[in-house]
Design a protein around this motif. Structure first.
Motif, PDB file in Angstrom:
ATOM      1  N   VAL A  88       0.752  64.546  43.280  1.00 23.75           N
ATOM      2  CA  VAL A  88       0.486  62.996  43.523  1.00 23.75           C
ATOM      3  C   VAL A  88       1.007  62.087  42.515  1.00 23.75           C
ATOM      4  CG1 VAL A  88      -1.531  61.312  43.995  1.00 23.75           C
ATOM      5  CG2 VAL A  88      -1.472  63.497  45.187  1.00 23.75           C
ATOM      6  N   PHE A 200       2.918  59.124  48.641  1.00 25.72           N
ATOM      7  CA  PHE A 200       1.644  58.884  48.725  1.00 25.72           C
ATOM      8  C   PHE A 200       1.096  57.536  49.378  1.00 25.72           C
ATOM      9  CE2 PHE A 200      -2.581  57.985  47.142  1.00 25.72           C
ATOM     10  CZ  PHE A 200      -3.258  59.114  47.248  1.00 25.72           C
ATOM     11  N   PRO A 201       0.143  57.597  50.173  1.00 27.86           N
ATOM     12  CA  PRO A 201      -0.674  58.874  50.771  1.00 27.86           C
ATOM     13  C   PRO A 201       0.019  59.783  51.987  1.00 27.86           C
ATOM     14  CG  PRO A 201      -1.441  56.706  51.660  1.00 27.86           C
ATOM     15  CD  PRO A 201      -0.448  56.445  50.749  1.00 27.86           C
TER      16      PRO A 201
END
Length: 203
Positions: A88, A200-201
Motif C-alpha cells: 500500500v 490505493f484504495p
C-alpha cells in the motif's frame, strides 16, 4: 456452484477468527466435532495451541507436526503484515532512499516485471535464501525437541517481562489472529489492485 464455493470458503476463513471455547461440550459427540467446522472431526493434534478453533479441513495436522505448521502460519502471517503495509505505501508514492530510478514508476502490481528487467530479483532471492537457511536451524532444533516455541526467534521477548501467563496467552492470541487476517488482507489487496488496475484504495 461458484457462489456456494466462495461462500463456504469465506465462512471457513471467518470461523478461524472465532474465540476458542473454554467450556466442555455437553456430549462426547459434540466434543469430537470441530468448533470452526462442526460437520468435520475435531483435529486432536491441534489441541493446546493458542488460537486453535479446530480448523483443519484437510487433516494436514495428522501428517505434519503441528509445531511446524504453526511456525509456517506465524511466518507467513508476519510476512503478510509487512507485505500489506509495503504494497500500500508503494502505491501511495513512498520510495526508500536509493530506490532505482528504473523502477520508481512501477506500482506494486507491476514492479515484478520492472525488477526482472533491472536485475534486482536475483539479489532478493539470495537474501531470502540466507534468511530461510538461517531460520531453519531453529526450526530443525524445535522439531528435534529443543523446547523452542514455534515462531520464537528471541525478538521482542523483553515486552513479556513481568506479564502473567494469561496476559502472555492473550498477546499470542492477538498475534496469530492478526497473522491470519493479514494473509487474507494481502491476498485481497493484490487481487483488487490487479482486477481494477488502480492505485490505493484500488477501486
Amino acid at each position: 456452484m461458484m457462489k456456494s464455493a466462495v461462500l463456504a470458503s469465506l465462512v471457513g476463513s471467518a470461523a478461524a477468527f472465532a474465540p476458542a471455547s473454554t467450556g466442555r461440550s455437553a456430549t462426547s459427540l459434540a466434543a469430537d466435532k470441530s468448533a470452526a467446522l462442526p460437520f468435520l472431526p475435531n483435529p486432536a493434534n491441534c489441541e493446546g495451541y493458542v488460537g486453535n478453533v479446530g480448523f483443519d479441513p484437510l487433516g494436514v495436522s495428522n501428517y505434519v507436526p503441528v509445531d511446524y505448521l504453526r511456525e509456517a502460519e506465524l511466518k507467513h502471517g508476519r510476512m503478510c503484515q509487512l507485505a500489506w503495509l509495503g504494497y500500500v505505501t508503494v502505491d501511495l508514492g513512498l520510495r526508500i532512499p536509493g530506490y532505482p530510478e528504473a523502477m520508481s514508476g512501477a506500482s506494486s502490481a507491476t514492479v515484478h516485471d520492472a525488477a526482472v528487467e533491472y536485475g534486482a530479483l536475483g539479489n532478493i532471492f539470495v537474501w531470502l535464501a540466507i534468511a530461510e537457511m538461517t531460520s531453519w536451524i531453529g526450526v530443525s532444533q524445535m522439531l528435534q525437541g529443543s523446547g523452542r516455541e514455534p515462531g520464537d526467534f528471541g525478538f521482542g521477548k523483553q515486552y513479556l517481562a513481568g506479564k502473567s501467563d494469561a496476559q502472555i496467552e492473550k498477546l499470542k492470541l492477538q498475534e496469530i489472529t492478526h497473522c491470519r487476517l493479514a494473509m487474507l488482507a494481502f491476498s485481497g489487496v493484490v487481487t483488487q489492485s490487479v482486477l481494477f488496475d488502480k492505485g490505493f484504495p484500488y477501486f
